[in-house]
Design a protein around this motif. Structure first.
Motif, mmCIF file in Angstrom:
data_model
loop_
_atom_site.group_PDB
_atom_site.id
_atom_site.type_symbol
_atom_site.label_atom_id
_atom_site.label_comp_id
_atom_site.label_asym_id
_atom_site.label_seq_id
_atom_site.Cartn_x
_atom_site.Cartn_y
_atom_site.Cartn_z
ATOM 1 N N SER A 211 47.386 29.623 35.719
ATOM 2 C CA SER A 211 45.940 29.748 35.486
ATOM 3 C C SER A 211 45.388 28.675 34.560
ATOM 4 C CB SER A 211 45.622 31.129 34.887
ATOM 5 O OG SER A 211 46.287 31.302 33.643
ATOM 6 N N GLN A 238 43.995 32.809 43.622
ATOM 7 C CA GLN A 238 44.332 34.229 43.539
ATOM 8 C C GLN A 238 43.524 34.835 42.398
ATOM 9 O OE1 GLN A 238 48.594 33.992 42.990
ATOM 10 N NE2 GLN A 238 48.975 34.152 45.190
ATOM 11 N N ILE A 239 42.655 35.795 42.735
ATOM 12 C CA ILE A 239 41.722 36.313 41.749
ATOM 13 C C ILE A 239 41.433 37.775 42.044
ATOM 14 C CG2 ILE A 239 39.618 35.727 43.041
ATOM 15 C CD1 ILE A 239 38.431 34.733 40.362
ATOM 16 N N HIS A 240 41.039 38.515 41.007
ATOM 17 C CA HIS A 240 40.729 39.935 41.172
ATOM 18 C C HIS A 240 39.461 40.102 41.999
ATOM 19 C CE1 HIS A 240 39.949 44.155 40.003
ATOM 20 N NE2 HIS A 240 41.270 44.187 39.864
ATOM 21 N N ALA A 245 34.810 35.009 43.749
ATOM 22 C CA ALA A 245 35.849 34.183 44.348
ATOM 23 C C ALA A 245 35.332 32.804 44.721
ATOM 24 C CB ALA A 245 36.426 34.893 45.575
ATOM 25 N N ALA A 248 34.992 30.642 41.684
ATOM 26 C CA ALA A 248 36.304 30.258 41.173
ATOM 27 C C ALA A 248 36.887 29.090 41.967
ATOM 28 C CB ALA A 248 37.245 31.453 41.204
ATOM 29 N N THR A 265 40.963 32.399 49.839
ATOM 30 C CA THR A 265 41.291 33.003 48.550
ATOM 31 C C THR A 265 41.958 34.362 48.738
ATOM 32 O OG1 THR A 265 39.440 31.879 47.505
ATOM 33 C CG2 THR A 265 40.327 33.802 46.363
ATOM 34 N N LYS A 268 43.014 40.123 44.553
ATOM 35 C CA LYS A 268 43.885 41.138 43.968
ATOM 36 C C LYS A 268 43.115 42.451 43.895
ATOM 37 C CE LYS A 268 46.039 37.576 41.079
ATOM 38 N NZ LYS A 268 46.363 37.169 39.688
ATOM 39 N N TYR A 283 36.748 33.586 33.543
ATOM 40 C CA TYR A 283 37.883 34.014 34.361
ATOM 41 C C TYR A 283 37.799 33.334 35.718
ATOM 42 C CZ TYR A 283 40.831 37.010 37.265
ATOM 43 O OH TYR A 283 41.777 37.477 38.134
ATOM 44 N N HIS A 284 38.817 32.519 36.054
ATOM 45 C CA HIS A 284 38.840 31.781 37.313
ATOM 46 C C HIS A 284 40.086 32.079 38.130
ATOM 47 C CE1 HIS A 284 35.493 29.556 35.619
ATOM 48 N NE2 HIS A 284 36.234 29.282 34.558
ATOM 49 N N GLY A 285 40.856 33.089 37.743
ATOM 50 C CA GLY A 285 42.040 33.451 38.496
ATOM 51 C C GLY A 285 43.175 32.452 38.328
ATOM 52 N N CYS A 286 44.159 32.569 39.192
ATOM 53 C CA CYS A 286 45.300 31.651 39.219
ATOM 54 C C CYS A 286 45.211 30.775 40.457
ATOM 55 C CB CYS A 286 46.619 32.424 39.243
ATOM 56 S SG CYS A 286 46.928 33.401 37.759
#
Length: 320
Positions: A211, A238-240, A245, A248, A265, A268, A283-286
């Protein structure tokens, strides 16, 4: 005090000490021995030995030194009474102007630790000055708890600033890296954050996820150094599911360059019981990086790391 009373009081827990032991302790004391030494030699407690000396008025042999100590203590007490502005007994005197400067800085809202650093004096001395002079914490438009909180925030900000400056100094000492050093670091990063072949699922495929954009950029630079073109690098965010998305993916493209291939994308959908702090605009995920047909590259990275790990065990222990 008669001998019977001494015998009754000399023991602890009902066990009396013989009077000869008490007399021997007094003789050792007059010859110059200390109470700890006497207690160890006679196998009794130091508290018992001190009580014997106190009851029998046994003084040390060096009465001159004993009297000098008592005179020095009396002299220090008199000097403290005459000059309360003195820092503490036996130490240097501080100028009254310095004390006023500290009080003025305190009224401006500065914390005691910062005042002590600025003036080059001890924190305990500053605290004693304020306690003796009744100096309260002030500040522009602030008083009481609000002023104390503002001073605490300034102290924390200063601490973070010093720590950031220290990190910057360490970063400046690194300098340019050689191709070998970049490979070693890239192999270590992959072993920490990359997919690995398992005995129950044997495959040699390079997949790297992280990340931190700086870590991802460094790993991409290692791939480019090893001759892997950027068109063969497949990226996937990969993001919540509760995050944005699309935003990100745009952010990751801006960080790494627009010439990379991005697949759809991955969202999660798990719902952890603990509170999530990786939310909001930061927050930008992995980012998952996959290199297809990368068996040789996988063996190169993993084998390099195994060599690094083996060198640690074979190297001699550092001399401390």
């Amino acid at each position: 005090m008669d001998d019977d009373a001494r015998t009754r009081r000399s023991g602890v827990g009902g066990r009396p000490y013989p009077p000869e032991l008490r007399t021997q302790a007094a003789q050792l004391r007059r010859s110059g021995a200390g109470s700890r030494q006497i207690a160890a030699e006679l196998s009794v407690s130091r508290a018992t030995v001190c009580r014997w000396f106190r009851e029998d008025d046994v003084l040390p042999a060096d009465l001159e030194r004993h009297e000098r100590g008592r005179r020095w203590a009396a002299e220090m007490a008199a000097r403290r009474a005459e000059d309360p502005a003195r820092s503490y007994p036996g130490h240097r005197r501080h100028d009254p102007e310095l004390r006023e400067t500290a009080a003025e800085m305190r009224r401006q809202g500065l914390p005691r630790a910062e005042i002590a650093r600025e003036l080059g004096i001890g924190l305990s001395t500053v605290a004693r000055w304020f306690r003796e002079d009744g100096v309260e914490l002030g500040g522009a438009g602030l008083s009481g708890r609000a002023a104390a909180q503002a001073a605490a925030r300034r102290t924390v900000d200063e601490r973070w600033a010093r720590q950031d400056a220290e990190q910057s100094r360490h970063a400046q000492t690194v300098g340019p890296l050689s191709a070998r050093e970049r490979l070693l670091i890239g192999a270590a990063l992959y072993w920490a954050e990359g997919a690995k072949s398992k005995p129950w699922r044997r495959h040699h495929l390079v997949q790297f996820s992280n990340s931190d954009p700086a870590v991802v950029r460094f790993f991409l630079g290692c791939l480019q150094q090893l001759g892997i073109p950027r068109k063969d690098v497949v990226c996937r965010v990969q993001i919540h599911r509760t995050a944005d998305a699309e935003a990100a993916e745009v952010w990751w493209r801006d960080q790494l360059g627009g010439d990379l291939v991005f697949h759809r994308t991955t969202l999660k959908r798990h719902e952890p019981k603990t509170s999530r702090y990786n939310t909001g605009d930061g927050y930008h995920g992995c980012l998952m990086i996959t290199i297809h047909q990368s068996a040789r590259l996988y063996r190169l990275l993993v084998g390099t790391w195994e060599g690094v790990a083996a060198s640690v065990f074979s190297a001699p222990s550092p001399v401390v």
